[in-house]
Design a protein around this motif. Structure first.
Motif, PDB file in Angstrom:
ATOM      1  N   THR A 111      -5.221   0.034  15.515  1.00 33.19           N
ATOM      2  CA  THR A 111      -3.796   0.442  15.263  1.00 33.19           C
ATOM      3  C   THR A 111      -2.881  -0.580  15.057  1.00 33.19           C
ATOM      4  O   THR A 111      -1.691  -0.649  15.175  1.00 33.19           O
ATOM      5  CB  THR A 111      -3.453   1.363  16.316  1.00 33.19           C
ATOM      6  OG1 THR A 111      -3.512   1.020  17.608  1.00 33.19           O
ATOM      7  CG2 THR A 111      -3.908   2.833  16.275  1.00 33.19           C
ATOM      8  N   GLY A 112      -3.500  -1.973  15.240  1.00 33.15           N
ATOM      9  CA  GLY A 112      -2.451  -3.214  15.230  1.00 33.15           C
ATOM     10  C   GLY A 112      -2.140  -3.509  14.004  1.00 33.15           C
ATOM     11  O   GLY A 112      -2.198  -3.022  12.975  1.00 33.15           O
ATOM     12  N   SER A 113      -1.402  -4.784  13.800  1.00 32.21           N
ATOM     13  CA  SER A 113      -0.758  -5.101  12.904  1.00 32.21           C
ATOM     14  C   SER A 113      -1.684  -6.123  11.839  1.00 32.21           C
ATOM     15  O   SER A 113      -1.235  -6.451  10.885  1.00 32.21           O
ATOM     16  CB  SER A 113       0.601  -5.945  13.265  1.00 32.21           C
ATOM     17  OG  SER A 113      -0.015  -7.221  13.657  1.00 32.21           O
ATOM     18  N   ASN A 114      -2.941  -6.298  12.419  1.00 36.56           N
ATOM     19  CA  ASN A 114      -3.555  -6.857  11.342  1.00 36.56           C
ATOM     20  C   ASN A 114      -4.820  -6.108  10.626  1.00 36.56           C
ATOM     21  O   ASN A 114      -5.706  -5.424  11.228  1.00 36.56           O
ATOM     22  CB  ASN A 114      -4.480  -8.084  12.299  1.00 36.56           C
ATOM     23  CG  ASN A 114      -5.498  -9.017  11.342  1.00 36.56           C
ATOM     24  OD1 ASN A 114      -6.129  -8.564  10.402  1.00 36.56           O
ATOM     25  ND2 ASN A 114      -5.486 -10.276  11.658  1.00 36.56           N
ATOM     26  N   GLU A 132       1.657 -13.889  13.713  1.00 33.80           N
ATOM     27  CA  GLU A 132       0.318 -13.753  13.708  1.00 33.80           C
ATOM     28  C   GLU A 132      -0.382 -14.448  12.660  1.00 33.80           C
ATOM     29  O   GLU A 132      -1.128 -15.368  12.549  1.00 33.80           O
ATOM     30  CB  GLU A 132      -0.089 -12.383  13.711  1.00 33.80           C
ATOM     31  CG  GLU A 132      -1.475 -12.270  14.527  1.00 33.80           C
ATOM     32  CD  GLU A 132      -1.886 -10.813  14.753  1.00 33.80           C
ATOM     33  OE1 GLU A 132      -2.145 -10.557  15.838  1.00 33.80           O
ATOM     34  OE2 GLU A 132      -1.834 -10.143  13.741  1.00 33.80           O
ATOM     35  N   SER A 153       1.052  -8.537  20.655  1.00 37.08           N
ATOM     36  CA  SER A 153       0.956  -9.073  19.631  1.00 37.08           C
ATOM     37  C   SER A 153       0.725  -8.395  18.294  1.00 37.08           C
ATOM     38  O   SER A 153       1.014  -8.805  17.325  1.00 37.08           O
ATOM     39  CB  SER A 153       0.140 -10.251  19.774  1.00 37.08           C
ATOM     40  OG  SER A 153      -1.091  -9.950  19.994  1.00 37.08           O
ATOM     41  N   GLU A 154       0.079  -7.331  18.349  1.00 35.47           N
ATOM     42  CA  GLU A 154      -0.316  -6.781  17.077  1.00 35.47           C
ATOM     43  C   GLU A 154       0.670  -5.717  17.020  1.00 35.47           C
ATOM     44  O   GLU A 154       0.976  -4.839  17.386  1.00 35.47           O
ATOM     45  CB  GLU A 154      -1.367  -5.744  17.384  1.00 35.47           C
ATOM     46  CG  GLU A 154      -2.822  -6.521  17.862  1.00 35.47           C
ATOM     47  CD  GLU A 154      -3.393  -7.194  16.518  1.00 35.47           C
ATOM     48  OE1 GLU A 154      -3.254  -6.716  15.641  1.00 35.47           O
ATOM     49  OE2 GLU A 154      -4.114  -8.314  16.838  1.00 35.47           O
ATOM     50  N   GLY A 155       1.826  -5.785  16.271  1.00 32.96           N
ATOM     51  CA  GLY A 155       2.784  -4.912  16.664  1.00 32.96           C
ATOM     52  C   GLY A 155       2.782  -3.801  15.389  1.00 32.96           C
ATOM     53  O   GLY A 155       3.519  -2.831  15.810  1.00 32.96           O
ATOM     54  N   VAL A 156       2.445  -3.946  14.148  1.00 35.91           N
ATOM     55  CA  VAL A 156       2.800  -3.104  13.222  1.00 35.91           C
ATOM     56  C   VAL A 156       3.372  -1.631  13.408  1.00 35.91           C
ATOM     57  O   VAL A 156       4.380  -0.903  13.181  1.00 35.91           O
ATOM     58  CB  VAL A 156       2.509  -3.369  11.851  1.00 35.91           C
ATOM     59  CG1 VAL A 156       2.658  -2.471  10.826  1.00 35.91           C
ATOM     60  CG2 VAL A 156       2.578  -4.837  11.541  1.00 35.91           C
ATOM     61  N   CYS A 157       2.185  -1.100  13.844  1.00 36.79           N
ATOM     62  CA  CYS A 157       2.228   0.413  13.956  1.00 36.79           C
ATOM     63  C   CYS A 157       2.976   0.779  15.129  1.00 36.79           C
ATOM     64  O   CYS A 157       3.803   1.552  15.278  1.00 36.79           O
ATOM     65  CB  CYS A 157       0.929   0.874  14.257  1.00 36.79           C
ATOM     66  SG  CYS A 157       0.343   1.050  12.430  1.00 36.79           S
ATOM     67  N   ARG A 204      -7.843  -3.938  11.845  1.00 36.38           N
ATOM     68  CA  ARG A 204      -8.001  -2.658  11.741  1.00 36.38           C
ATOM     69  C   ARG A 204      -9.365  -2.278  11.174  1.00 36.38           C
ATOM     70  O   ARG A 204     -10.148  -1.314  11.601  1.00 36.38           O
ATOM     71  CB  ARG A 204      -6.884  -1.954  10.798  1.00 36.38           C
ATOM     72  CG  ARG A 204      -5.670  -2.132  11.469  1.00 36.38           C
ATOM     73  CD  ARG A 204      -4.806  -1.075  10.602  1.00 36.38           C
ATOM     74  NE  ARG A 204      -3.524  -1.192  11.180  1.00 36.38           N
ATOM     75  CZ  ARG A 204      -2.448  -0.016  10.803  1.00 36.38           C
ATOM     76  NH1 ARG A 204      -2.697   0.506   9.596  1.00 36.38           N
ATOM     77  NH2 ARG A 204      -1.355  -0.257  11.210  1.00 36.38           N
ATOM     78  N   VAL A 255       4.370  -9.768  12.450  1.00 38.95           N
ATOM     79  CA  VAL A 255       3.441  -9.973  11.342  1.00 38.95           C
ATOM     80  C   VAL A 255       3.060 -11.428  11.118  1.00 38.95           C
ATOM     81  O   VAL A 255       2.250 -11.886  10.945  1.00 38.95           O
ATOM     82  CB  VAL A 255       3.430  -9.270  10.135  1.00 38.95           C
ATOM     83  CG1 VAL A 255       2.516  -9.582   9.065  1.00 38.95           C
ATOM     84  CG2 VAL A 255       3.576  -7.749  10.351  1.00 38.95           C
ATOM     85  N   LEU A 272      -0.261  -1.696   5.926  1.00 42.14           N
ATOM     86  CA  LEU A 272       0.634  -2.065   6.622  1.00 42.14           C
ATOM     87  C   LEU A 272       2.262  -2.229   5.656  1.00 42.14           C
ATOM     88  O   LEU A 272       3.233  -2.174   6.134  1.00 42.14           O
ATOM     89  CB  LEU A 272       0.622  -3.789   7.055  1.00 42.14           C
ATOM     90  CG  LEU A 272      -0.464  -4.045   7.821  1.00 42.14           C
ATOM     91  CD1 LEU A 272      -0.809  -5.673   8.191  1.00 42.14           C
ATOM     92  CD2 LEU A 272      -0.248  -3.208   9.002  1.00 42.14           C
ATOM     93  N   PRO A 276      -6.699 -16.763  15.894  1.00 46.57           N
ATOM     94  CA  PRO A 276      -7.256 -16.600  14.536  1.00 46.57           C
ATOM     95  C   PRO A 276      -8.565 -16.478  14.346  1.00 46.57           C
ATOM     96  O   PRO A 276      -9.101 -15.948  13.291  1.00 46.57           O
ATOM     97  CB  PRO A 276      -7.099 -18.090  13.915  1.00 46.57           C
ATOM     98  CG  PRO A 276      -6.904 -18.884  15.231  1.00 46.57           C
ATOM     99  CD  PRO A 276      -6.392 -18.108  16.437  1.00 46.57           C
ATOM    100  N   ARG A 278     -10.153 -14.037  15.944  1.00 46.32           N
ATOM    101  CA  ARG A 278     -10.357 -12.492  16.698  1.00 46.32           C
ATOM    102  C   ARG A 278     -11.165 -11.869  15.439  1.00 46.32           C
ATOM    103  O   ARG A 278     -11.985 -11.171  15.790  1.00 46.32           O
ATOM    104  CB  ARG A 278      -9.081 -12.078  16.942  1.00 46.32           C
ATOM    105  CG  ARG A 278      -9.335 -10.580  17.449  1.00 46.32           C
ATOM    106  CD  ARG A 278      -8.094 -10.065  17.719  1.00 46.32           C
ATOM    107  NE  ARG A 278      -7.760  -9.773  19.242  1.00 46.32           N
ATOM    108  CZ  ARG A 278      -6.465  -9.508  19.831  1.00 46.32           C
ATOM    109  NH1 ARG A 278      -5.609  -8.997  18.957  1.00 46.32           N
ATOM    110  NH2 ARG A 278      -6.370  -9.428  21.030  1.00 46.32           N
ATOM    111  N   ARG A 295      -0.426 -18.059  12.438  1.00 57.34           N
ATOM    112  CA  ARG A 295      -1.288 -18.807  13.105  1.00 57.34           C
ATOM    113  C   ARG A 295      -2.738 -19.024  12.284  1.00 57.34           C
ATOM    114  O   ARG A 295      -3.474 -19.989  12.334  1.00 57.34           O
ATOM    115  CB  ARG A 295      -1.881 -18.067  14.422  1.00 57.34           C
ATOM    116  CG  ARG A 295      -0.991 -18.381  15.609  1.00 57.34           C
ATOM    117  CD  ARG A 295      -1.498 -17.899  16.714  1.00 57.34           C
ATOM    118  NE  ARG A 295      -0.547 -16.523  17.227  1.00 57.34           N
ATOM    119  CZ  ARG A 295      -1.046 -15.584  17.253  1.00 57.34           C
ATOM    120  NH1 ARG A 295      -2.251 -14.956  17.173  1.00 57.34           N
ATOM    121  NH2 ARG A 295      -0.107 -14.599  17.525  1.00 57.34           N
TER     122      ARG A 295
END
Lengths: 282, 476
Positions: free
Chosen positions: B92-95, A221, A193-197, B99, A218, A89, B55, B57, A224
């Protein structure tokens, strides 16, 4: 010996020398019978594979620590987790818009296409949009042409997440409802909610309008997940480090002080502008 | 060594395909206790939980990846609507942790024995390929093994991955991470999967040869003592698949033959000293094949520059000796390489004599499984190319061994023995005398009366022209 007298029956008529040995080279094909056992051993080796991988949970327990990148409040209990987080990230981050990309190459392409005015000028006259596939090398006049090429030649999905351009923003509004129909409701929630990429794609195009940045996403999330204690620790850490000056509307954000101007970067490749040296880990 | 019948049958049907499962470290510690009792409901339930962000997930996703180890759960999973798309969005998400777990799920799916699972994973492939240029090594490794597993399952997947640029992606990945041997190993494994495809010769090998991959593979060949042989093993197999096809010109130009043969020499030295490191034969095998096939295509005038050291023959003899009983197939492949070298150049024939390796080879002639025919060919090569050494060969015990091989049931052995005998006795009455003294005449007579036409003609010729005249003087 006794039988030797009977020997020349019919054989001596043929004058030709019956010997013909010449050294021979053998080139063996992949499926040659000589290779059978070796191939089988090879595949026995492959199928028994036993490699230590992914989670290193019990290895060496360290106290939880937070990501040092300002604005990110992820917390880790193992160095490996952190390394993966950082590399995924924070390694390839655009310093202008703070979007995170999965590779140096995609970051370069992003920077050119989004933030380089020379590119914009040149793009009006020549093919400037590089194909995203490594090794393809083709360039296109517009991102639309590139997208068609990606779909047609490289069989990419039409909604490839790392192929979003500035100009797409307007048109996306029209597209989105349609996507929502097909996607699972929850899957879509993931995108939100997952946004980075996707920071550089779907989510941000909408959310950025509201003045949010990747870090907020980021953080939202992470917040939380974060335990209060860790948050405190993290806040201290990032207070000193905060170089973002994010204009976030998130309340969480307000805990930070903004002593360092946005243009200053901390740490090895924490954020990057125009092409520099590629950061290598090892 | 025990060899599963199923693998042998698959090899004969040209359908031998393997997938690699990268185990996690916690599995290593807990001896992999799979809870197979978990029914279909659980998986669907788990999938629902994963769909909701929160949390927990990551934990649910991890549990999902464990459940997907079970082949029937894999089928259940792909039948759920949008399940793969959900994985893709998490991938591809932000966590970062999500990933990793999503990649883990895809990896478990890629390992499926069901051929319809791989096509279901197609939405993930452009992302898996994109992540190959990332920096997170564990993650990259997982993506590589997943791609390598998906590739052989169906033509649809294969064509897509090729179109999506898997070859340049692998080249780039090895280039960027050449110091990270675990990643190099994973990339080379994926490449072996590509190179084993049925139509690889037309569709894949030319592209691989045109890329930077061959030179990168060669640079990885020298094993790192701290890491072990594994990366070199994968790279050597890639080179073997390339050398089997028509790509030898390119490989020779890159110095592949000298690379492989010098590594074989050092491994041979280790084996000769009795140091049989576990798994060394897994590296010896593909290297032998590379050398054998590359030598067969190497122009004779450049052979001495490619294989600079004739002591390679000593290494090959060491392998034959070391693996004769444990892995006869490997001994046979070594003998094949020895044949190609001695068939090609007199220098290697001389080396067998000067390094005193011939007696050892002669001792191998009683063994079957194709080893003895290759060894006999090697001895025939030496006899053919080193006419002046025929007497020496006879004195080293070749004649008495021929007496044994002439009695064998294998026609090829008998024919080759007759050929060698002819080369030995022609113009050398003392060798003929020696053969007669060893009661060789009766052997030839037996062949003359019992065997098939070609062998009979040879036996008769030898008796008539070279032996009988002497037998009268000698025996009586």
């Amino acid at each position: 010996m006794t039988a030797s007298g009977n020997c020349p029956t019919g054989t001596t008529e043929e004058r030709e020398l019956p010997f013909s040995f010449t050294p021979q080279l053998f080139h063996l094909h992949k499926d040659h019978e000589v290779f059978e056992d070796g191939d089988i051993h090879r595949h026995m080796y492959l199928q028994d594979l036993y490699v230590s991988g992914a989670d290193d949970e019990p290895a060496l327990s360290v106290s939880e620590f937070a990501c040092h990148i300002s604005g990110c409040s992820a917390v880790f209990s193992a160095l490996e987790e952190y390394e993966h987080h950082y590399n995924s990230l924070h390694r390839h981050v655009c310093c202008s818009c703070r979007r995170s990309l999965p590779s140096a190459r995609l970051l370069d392409i992003h920077i050119q296409e989004w933030h380089d005015s020379l590119f914009t000028v040149l793009a009006q006259r020549q093919d400037m949009y590089q194909c995203l596939v490594e090794g393809c090398g083709q360039k296109f006049r517009t991102s639309k042409h590139r997208k068609d090429h990606l779909i047609r030649i490289h069989k990419y999905p039409p909604d490839f997440r790392f192929d979003k351009t500035k100009k797409d923003r307007g048109t996306r509004e029209a597209k989105r409802p349609q996507q929502k129909d097909t996607a699972m409701e929850v899957a879509d929630d993931v995108c939100e909610s997952e946004g980075v990429c996707e920071v550089m794609c779907d989510v941000l195009s909408e959310q950025r309008e509201l003045g949010e940045t990747m870090e907020t996403l980021v953080e939202e999330e992470a917040a939380r997940m974060t335990k209060p204690a860790a948050t405190m620790e993290h806040t201290d850490l990032s207070a000193a480090f905060d170089g973002n000056g994010c204009t976030s509307s998130e309340t969480f954000k307000t805990q930070y002080s903004y002593r360092v101007p946005t243009t200053v970067c901390f740490g090895h490749s924490s954020v990057r502008g125009f092409r520099g040296r590629r950061g290598r880990r090892k | 060594m025990f060899v599963p019948i199923a693998l042998r049958q698959a090899r004969r049907d040209r359908q031998l395909v393997s997938k690699r499962l990268l185990l996690t470290e916690d599995e290593e510690q807990r001896e992999v206790t799979m809870d197979t009792a978990s029914g279909q409901q659980d998986l669907v339930d788990l999938l629902c939980k994963v769909q909701h962000s929160g949390p927990e997930r990551g934990t649910h996703l991890k549990a999902l990846s464990k459940a997907l180890r079970d082949p029937s759960e894999q089928l259940t999973f792909i039948k759920q609507e949008n399940s793969v798309n959900l994985l893709v969005s998490l991938l591809t998400g932000s966590n970062a942790q999500c990933r990793l777990h999503a990649a883990r799920c895809l990896h478990e799916l890629s390992h499926s024995p069901h051929t319809n699972v791989a096509p279901a994973c197609l939405p993930a492939t452009p992302y898996l390929l994109t992540f190959l240029s990332g920096q997170s090594t564990k993650f990259t490794e997982l993506c590589l093994y997943t791609l390598g597993n998906l590739f052989p399952d169906s033509d649809v997947v294969k064509d897509k991955l090729l179109a999506q640029g898997i070859i340049p992606a692998l080249a780039n990945c090895i280039e960027n991470q050449k110091h990270n041997l675990a990643v190099v190993e994973a990339a080379a494994f994926s490449l072996t999967q590509l190179l084993q495809a049925k139509d690889a010769a037309e569709k894949i090998i030319p592209k691989v040869l045109a890329s930077s991959l061959p030179s990168q593979l060669l640079s990885v060949l020298n094993p790192d003592p701290n890491f072990g042989l594994a990366p070199a093993i994968e790279c050597a197999w890639c080179l073997h698949y390339l050398a089997c096809s028509d790509g030898n010109g390119e490989l020779l130009a890159l110095g592949a033959l000298s690379h492989c043969s010098s590594l074989l020499m050092s491994l041979g030295g280790a084996v000769a000293e009795g140091n049989k490191e576990e798994g060394m034969e897994l590296l010896v095998c593909p290297l032998l094949r590379c050398v054998g096939n590359l030598v067969s295509c190497c122009p004779v005038d450049s052979l001495s520059t490619q294989v600079g050291d004739v002591r390679l023959v000593a290494a090959l003899c060491a392998f034959i000796k070391a693996y004769l009983h444990t892995q006869p197939a490997l001994a046979r492949e070594s003998a094949w390489v020895l044949n190609n070298l001695t068939a090609h150049s007199t220098d290697f024939c001389s080396a067998l004599l000067t390094l005193n390796l011939v007696p050892g080879l002669i001792q191998l002639l009683p063994f079957s499984q194709g080893i003895n025919t290759m060894i006999l060919r090697v001895l025939a090569n030496v006899t053919h190319k080193k006419k002046e050494s025929c007497l020496q060969l006879a004195q080293l015990g070749l004649l008495s061994t021929l007496c044994a091989t002439l009695k064998m049931a294998d026609q090829e052995m008998v024919t080759l023995s007759l050929e060698i005998l002819f080369m030995l006795v022609i113009g050398r009455p003392q060798v003929a005398d020696e053969f007669v003294r060893l009661s060789g005449v009766s052997l030839l007579e037996a062949i003359q009366y019992n065997s098939e036409g070609e062998m009979r003609r040879r036996a008769a010729y030898l008796l008539e022209h070279h032996l009988l005249s002497h037998s009268a003087d000698c025996t009586v």
